[in-house]
Design a protein around this motif. Structure first.
Motif, PDB file in Angstrom:
ATOM      1  N   TYR A 202      23.364  25.100  71.469  1.00 41.68           N
ATOM      2  CA  TYR A 202      23.345  26.277  71.823  1.00 41.68           C
ATOM      3  C   TYR A 202      22.385  26.315  73.147  1.00 41.68           C
ATOM      4  O   TYR A 202      21.484  25.284  73.582  1.00 41.68           O
ATOM      5  CB  TYR A 202      22.511  27.122  70.676  1.00 41.68           C
ATOM      6  CG  TYR A 202      23.364  26.988  69.520  1.00 41.68           C
ATOM      7  CD1 TYR A 202      24.150  28.154  69.264  1.00 41.68           C
ATOM      8  CD2 TYR A 202      23.311  26.006  68.664  1.00 41.68           C
ATOM      9  CE1 TYR A 202      24.877  28.112  67.897  1.00 41.68           C
ATOM     10  CE2 TYR A 202      24.039  26.235  67.278  1.00 41.68           C
ATOM     11  CZ  TYR A 202      24.831  27.065  67.294  1.00 41.68           C
ATOM     12  OH  TYR A 202      25.556  27.170  65.979  1.00 41.68           O
ATOM     13  N   ALA A 203      22.250  27.686  73.615  1.00 38.07           N
ATOM     14  CA  ALA A 203      21.504  27.544  75.088  1.00 38.07           C
ATOM     15  C   ALA A 203      21.041  28.996  75.134  1.00 38.07           C
ATOM     16  O   ALA A 203      21.953  29.769  74.897  1.00 38.07           O
ATOM     17  CB  ALA A 203      22.146  27.065  76.401  1.00 38.07           C
ATOM     18  N   GLY A 204      20.077  29.288  75.802  1.00 39.70           N
ATOM     19  CA  GLY A 204      19.427  30.488  76.094  1.00 39.70           C
ATOM     20  C   GLY A 204      18.458  30.544  77.199  1.00 39.70           C
ATOM     21  O   GLY A 204      18.106  29.177  77.898  1.00 39.70           O
ATOM     22  N   GLY A 205      17.801  31.199  77.625  1.00 40.40           N
ATOM     23  CA  GLY A 205      16.923  31.534  78.837  1.00 40.40           C
ATOM     24  C   GLY A 205      17.693  31.779  80.304  1.00 40.40           C
ATOM     25  O   GLY A 205      18.669  32.270  80.202  1.00 40.40           O
ATOM     26  N   ASP A 206      16.751  31.491  81.119  1.00 39.52           N
ATOM     27  CA  ASP A 206      17.023  31.659  82.522  1.00 39.52           C
ATOM     28  C   ASP A 206      18.485  31.134  83.121  1.00 39.52           C
ATOM     29  O   ASP A 206      18.952  31.647  84.305  1.00 39.52           O
ATOM     30  CB  ASP A 206      15.973  31.418  83.576  1.00 39.52           C
ATOM     31  CG  ASP A 206      14.860  32.293  83.139  1.00 39.52           C
ATOM     32  OD1 ASP A 206      14.811  33.244  82.337  1.00 39.52           O
ATOM     33  OD2 ASP A 206      13.692  32.057  84.066  1.00 39.52           O
TER      34      ASP A 206
END
Length: 380
Positions: A202-206
């Motif tokens: 999974y991935a998140g952020g800027d």
């Protein structure tokens, strides 16, 4: 927790990470993985960009360096007039240091403020010791004895013994190239549940896009508040609870000396991302009833769909604390409210705090082509 460590490689097939530490490289396996590689502040290829005292501003180390640098700085030049640039400019001006802000755009904070607000803020900044040069392009940084001494633009040359380069953020995802699906800008592509193209990653952020409420599309919104929500959503999905990332409006706030500046949703800088015709209305309104004999105004801008009057964005600016009011507009954008609904929305009235018509009511009323008068104009 592995501090002072850098993840340098990912093998989704083996479910394995390569981590660089002070003692060498280590391998770590995982069952579920959340990536938040963030971004970095790029340095444009100006001549002289590698001179001493030419820096970007991204993390706590930069904060410490710029604070320490105040002691021996006489002339700070800030390249870029976004939030970071203006925050650093404000801190240096408060310390009595000469500050110049340069931007290719016409006005300060171009991603947030309408022209009327920007005009007012630029005059105010000048009074506070911050000069602004818009519509200028930096061409070169000059140096003496290895340190920066001047900034050269297409319109002039300015003394500088410290330069902040604050021209945006780029995803720090080069190490994930050819491993995860990304777009040509380096943003990691995720689904509604924040899963990447690799299973259990999974991935998140800027370095990711989020659902953007004003347009119904995906957008890059680099805010810590959104990254935190992504972390929660990704974690819930990783443990088997199906939760979609909710739409966001990109709500933010900035304190510039005595002014509070807040923004949400569309601004005049990203109108081209909306499939429709956007109109806007700028309104200046008193905070208190006239009979209270208390000074105070709020400067407001609202953006909306020309045909449906659905609210798409807004900005507020005042020397009074109007910050929480932008959360109201953000909520209304997510709920699909129209100007007609905001015009009659129920707000409390208490003359120590506001007028019989709350300034957000007035903003919508005037955007619909009406004016507000009444008993609060009377002198009691």
């Amino acid at each position: 927790m592995h501090s002072s460590s850098q993840v340098i490689a990912l093998d989704p097939d083996k479910k394995e990470l390569t981590v660089k530490t002070d003692h060498g490289e280590e391998k770590h396996d995982y069952d579920k993985l959340l990536l938040s590689p963030g971004g970095y502040a790029p340095k444009p290829p100006f001549e002289g960009i590698d001179l001493h005292n030419v820096d970007t501003f991204r993390g706590p180390e930069d904060t410490a360096a710029f604070k320490a640098g105040m002691a021996d700085t006489k002339h700070l030049v800030v390249i870029g007039s976004g939030y970071i640039g203006i925050e650093v400019a404000t801190a240096y001006a408060q310390a009595g240091i000469d500050v110049l802000v340069i931007d290719q755009q016409e006005h300060v904070l171009p991603s947030y403020l309408c022209n009327q607000m920007a005009d007012r803020l630029e005059k105010y900044l000048l009074d506070k010791g911050i000069r602004f040069k818009g519509n200028e392009t930096v061409k070169q940084l000059k140096g003496k004895a290895g340190s920066v001494s001047a900034v050269v633009t297409d319109q002039g040359e300015y003394p500088a013994d410290r330069v902040l380069v604050a021209v945006g953020v780029k995803p720090g995802t080069d190490w994930l190239k050819d491993i995860l699906s990304m777009d040509d800008r380096g943003f990691i592509l995720v689904d509604d549940f924040l899963q990447t193209s690799a299973e259990d990653v999974y991935a998140g952020g800027d370095a990711t896009y989020v659902p953007y409420a004003p347009t119904g599309k995906s957008a890059s919104v680099a805010l810590a508040t959104i990254a935190r929500r992504q972390g929660i959503v990704a974690a819930l999905n990783a443990v088997g609870k199906k939760v979609k990332m909710p739409p966001v409006s990109g709500t933010s706030a900035l304190k510039v000396f005595d002014y509070t500046l807040v923004s949400t949703g569309l601004s005049h800088s990203n109108l081209d991302t909306y499939d429709g015709i956007v109109e806007s209305k700028y309104v200046e309104e008193r905070v208190y009833p006239d009979f209270m004999r208390k000074e105070g105004s709020v400067y407001m801008n609202i953006l909306f769909d020309k045909e449906t009057h659905v609210i798409l964005g807004g900005q507020l600016m005042s020397t009074f604390d109007v910050a929480d009011s932008i959360n109201v507009l953000s909520s209304l954008i997510n709920a699909g409210y129209t100007l007609e609904q905001l015009a009659l929305l129920d707000f409390f009235f208490q003359p120590n705090y506001d007028r019989p018509w709350h300034y957000l009511n007035v903003l919508a009323i005037e955007a619909l082509g009406n004016t507000v008068g009444g008993a609060d104009k009377l002198l009691f």
